[in-house]
Design a protein around this motif. Structure first.
Motif, mmCIF file in Angstrom:
data_model
loop_
_atom_site.group_PDB
_atom_site.id
_atom_site.type_symbol
_atom_site.label_atom_id
_atom_site.label_comp_id
_atom_site.label_asym_id
_atom_site.label_seq_id
_atom_site.Cartn_x
_atom_site.Cartn_y
_atom_site.Cartn_z
ATOM 1 N N VAL A 76 0.807 -1.313 -0.038
ATOM 2 C CA VAL A 76 -0.048 0.049 -0.346
ATOM 3 C C VAL A 76 0.906 1.186 -0.013
ATOM 4 O O VAL A 76 1.751 1.398 0.979
ATOM 5 C CB VAL A 76 -0.944 -0.037 1.246
ATOM 6 N N THR A 97 0.336 -1.025 -5.040
ATOM 7 C CA THR A 97 -0.539 0.281 -5.192
ATOM 8 C C THR A 97 -0.126 1.469 -4.683
ATOM 9 O O THR A 97 0.634 1.572 -3.807
ATOM 10 C CB THR A 97 -1.952 -0.039 -4.401
ATOM 11 N N ASP A 98 -0.582 2.714 -5.586
ATOM 12 C CA ASP A 98 -0.077 4.114 -5.223
ATOM 13 C C ASP A 98 -1.193 4.774 -5.840
ATOM 14 O O ASP A 98 -1.464 4.643 -6.891
ATOM 15 C CB ASP A 98 1.336 4.267 -5.668
ATOM 16 N N ALA A 125 -5.707 4.374 -0.867
ATOM 17 C CA ALA A 125 -5.423 3.510 0.236
ATOM 18 C C ALA A 125 -6.675 3.119 1.069
ATOM 19 O O ALA A 125 -6.783 2.221 1.576
ATOM 20 C CB ALA A 125 -4.278 3.959 1.132
ATOM 21 N N LEU A 128 -9.548 0.534 -1.621
ATOM 22 C CA LEU A 128 -8.571 -0.480 -2.341
ATOM 23 C C LEU A 128 -9.468 -1.264 -3.282
ATOM 24 O O LEU A 128 -10.423 -1.960 -2.850
ATOM 25 C CB LEU A 128 -7.725 -1.254 -1.434
ATOM 26 N N ALA A 138 -0.280 -7.552 3.903
ATOM 27 C CA ALA A 138 -0.339 -6.263 3.522
ATOM 28 C C ALA A 138 0.961 -5.428 4.257
ATOM 29 O O ALA A 138 1.220 -5.762 5.263
ATOM 30 C CB ALA A 138 -1.576 -5.442 3.831
ATOM 31 N N SER A 140 3.516 -1.523 4.050
ATOM 32 C CA SER A 140 3.709 -0.320 3.525
ATOM 33 C C SER A 140 4.902 0.322 4.467
ATOM 34 O O SER A 140 4.846 0.261 5.641
ATOM 35 C CB SER A 140 2.519 0.755 4.024
ATOM 36 N N ALA A 144 1.470 5.977 2.169
ATOM 37 C CA ALA A 144 0.217 6.038 2.395
ATOM 38 C C ALA A 144 -0.188 6.384 3.993
ATOM 39 O O ALA A 144 -1.034 7.555 4.114
ATOM 40 C CB ALA A 144 -0.576 5.030 1.933
ATOM 41 N N LEU A 154 -8.139 3.932 6.543
ATOM 42 C CA LEU A 154 -7.130 3.038 5.988
ATOM 43 C C LEU A 154 -6.804 1.607 6.859
ATOM 44 O O LEU A 154 -6.932 0.475 6.378
ATOM 45 C CB LEU A 154 -5.881 3.752 5.926
ATOM 46 N N VAL A 158 -7.614 -2.074 5.071
ATOM 47 C CA VAL A 158 -6.643 -3.082 4.922
ATOM 48 C C VAL A 158 -7.182 -4.120 5.798
ATOM 49 O O VAL A 158 -7.034 -5.525 5.170
ATOM 50 C CB VAL A 158 -5.459 -2.689 5.608
ATOM 51 N N TRP A 168 -0.820 -7.529 8.477
ATOM 52 C CA TRP A 168 -0.489 -5.852 8.243
ATOM 53 C C TRP A 168 0.636 -5.212 8.928
ATOM 54 O O TRP A 168 0.369 -5.042 9.965
ATOM 55 C CB TRP A 168 -1.863 -5.149 8.421
#
Length: 272
Positions: A76, A97-98, A125, A128, A138, A140, A144, A154, A158, A168
């Protein structure tokens, strides 16, 4: 926060800003700054590597994600997708993703240059385009999380896409440095702002338009958002500045790093 020279840099302040305002400002900022950011930091990040923070903490050493072989991993806020390429090399199926077109253009160029292509998806974010319970892990790395106005949304998003038992993990600016000037030297050790001021750090144009936004959460806020999303908090890592590492990066650097943490990494999981 971004690398701002307080005396000569962009005008800045602390403002209440909604999700649309933060999204527009940060998308514009990263669309324009992605290439310069890579030129400055790309050698440190590596094109096929997973670096969690300016302290140089790398997933190959700390294994916060666990075994990724055969797992579906969502990155993310991928930036140049360096982390995703490393994950693909470890046997993961990756989706990167961005929000920023500029960052994704950088990622596509690195896909071609490295010969390690990963799927790239433009996405906000907090919305999604991923099926519920379809992701094993997930992650990051400073993507994000600091830049959305509603980080609670967010966390919930997620949690939605994670399979039961899915992990995560995200790194972000340590909440304490909100109190300190954006400087890596001794000036950055003077408390000048309230830790409890939740207004977003905002750089703005001469006309007052937000051009960069970073939202602030206290440590307690972060934990409450994680728990409210139905996630389990497994660990919080506050990387210490390593001996022999003398690279300054915005507010990060060896002088201030000896005294206070500048990064926090949250390791969470969706319950089985």
């Amino acid at each position: 926060m971004s690398a701002v020279n307080i005396s000569t840099g962009p005008a800045y302040g602390y403002t209440d800003i909604d999700s649309d305002g933060a999204r527009a400002a940060n998308r514009h900022y990263w669309d324009n700054e992605a290439a310069a950011y890579y030129a400055e930091h790309g050698d440190f990040l590596g094109d096929v590597d997973f670096c969690w923070s300016p302290e140089g903490l790398r997933e190959s050493d700390v294994h916060l994600l666990g075994d990724v072989t055969g797992r579906t991993v969502l990155e993310v806020g991928c930036g140049g997708a360096q982390c995703s390429r490393w994950l693909a090399g470890q046997g993961a199926t990756v989706i990167a993703t961005d929000l920023s077109t500029g960052q994704l253009a950088q990622a596509r160029a690195l896909n071609e240059r490295t010969g390690v292509p990963v799927p790239l998806v433009q996405a906000d974010a907090i919305t999604l385009p991923v099926r519920s319970e379809s992701i094993d892990i997930a992650c990051s790395a400073f993507g994000a999380v600091p830049f959305v106005a509603d980080s609670a949304a967010l966390m919930s998003e997620v949690a939605r896409v994670l399979r039961p038992g899915g992990r995560w993990v995200f790194s972000t600016t340590h909440p304490f440095v909100w109190c300190l000037p954006d400087a890596p030297d001794a000036n950055g050790l003077v408390v000048f702002h309230s830790y409890f001021d939740r207004r977003a750090y905002t750089e703005h144009s001469d006309g007052g338009k937000p051009v960069y936004v970073e939202a602030h959460r206290t440590m307690g806020d972060r934990i409450r958002e994680i728990v409210a999303a139905g996630l389990l908090l497994i660990d919080v890592i506050e990387p210490e500045w390593p001996e022999g590492h003398d690279r300054e990066w915005g507010q990060w650097g060896p002088l201030r790093g000896r005294f206070v943490p500048s990064t926090s990494i949250f390791v969470t999981a969706r319950p089985h």
